[in-house]
Design an enzyme around this catalytic site. Sequence first.
Site, mmCIF file in Angstrom:
data_model
loop_
_atom_site.group_PDB
_atom_site.id
_atom_site.type_symbol
_atom_site.label_atom_id
_atom_site.label_comp_id
_atom_site.label_asym_id
_atom_site.label_seq_id
_atom_site.Cartn_x
_atom_site.Cartn_y
_atom_site.Cartn_z
ATOM 1 N N CYS A 110 22.182 23.313 2.835
ATOM 2 C CA CYS A 110 22.320 22.602 4.106
ATOM 3 C C CYS A 110 22.500 23.522 5.298
ATOM 4 C CB CYS A 110 23.468 21.601 4.021
ATOM 5 S SG CYS A 110 25.095 22.350 3.694
ATOM 6 N N CYS A 130 29.603 24.313 -4.197
ATOM 7 C CA CYS A 130 30.041 23.293 -3.255
ATOM 8 C C CYS A 130 30.380 21.986 -3.969
ATOM 9 C CB CYS A 130 28.965 23.052 -2.200
ATOM 10 S SG CYS A 130 29.381 21.767 -1.004
#
Length: 350
Positions: free
Chosen positions: A188, A93
């Site tokens: 997350c 990411c």
Amino acid sequence: MSRLQVGVAMSGGVDSTMTASLVQEQGHAVHGFFMLLPLPDLDAQLSRVRRLAGQLAIPLTEVDLRRRFADEVIAYFTAAYRAGLTPNPCIHCNHAIKFGLLAEAMRSRGMERIATGHYARIGRLGGRSFVARAADRAKDQSYFLARLDADQVRRALFPLGDWTKEQVYERAVAMGFQFEGQESQDVCFLASGLAAFLAGQGMDEQAGEVVTRDGRRIGAHRGLWRYTIGQRRGLGLPDATPWYVVELDGAANRVIVGKRDELLTGACRLHAPRWMHEPPALPWRGLVQLRSRHPPAEAELTPAGAGTWQLTFAAPQRAVTPGQFAVFYEDDLVLGSAVIAAGSGREPEP
């Protein structure tokens, strides 16, 4: 440094908020950016970021990356678990999303630098910039930035690199900000847990065998994704000494177990290397970190043919896990990284 237009990646936590404050204090023009991601608490997170940006008196831009995040990060994460690997979505990411798509959105709005709340620093060697370890070794996040390229590093600012977590909280309190003091979740999108998330991605339980290295069946499992290399608890295999997961065989859908000593390995195979600058001459010798909290180990990197490289350790390492990243360091500087390969099967590359 002259006054710059700086985009700050804001999440609503103490680290990114204090990052924006520090960049302001340095005299730069600060603009907050918030990534809209496919998260269950997105509305609450967005409300919090808007409030914090208002307290800092900085503009805030919301960048919708929900579809691209699903295509780039969640698809990679799920494919890795289907193959019996243990992925690290945060590393992917950072390269593809935060310092990739989000940074592009920042540049399109005139930002000259991207600042994040990572605990890392920028170091220099031979006139070139590298990600470097943070002053707070307990919070160091340089490992998660190992896939950044030279241009991404050149544009990055890490204001918290010389701060400790305690100092960051103290600053927030002194400025009148209120945070709960809890650490943000590592991944997350796993707020509901790994099992629930993968089930939501259509990954059903798939029963298979638990076997020893010599192929002796001693148990059963309900899905490879429930296990990771080095795991001891939850195996349900009583014996005089504990069993550990030593390998996940995605091709045969088998969990392979062994005793404690079988977790040690003197070498592993790597693929998909990425360097911040040009690749070093091989053989390369230096420090390698195999997980985010793994103590750096001395190792030698050599070519192994067919798009693979051999990493040989000066001392055997415990629980080397396919799918995770081997990150190469010279002292505190991150030189690059590669993916730890499994023994067989097709492996998704980040």
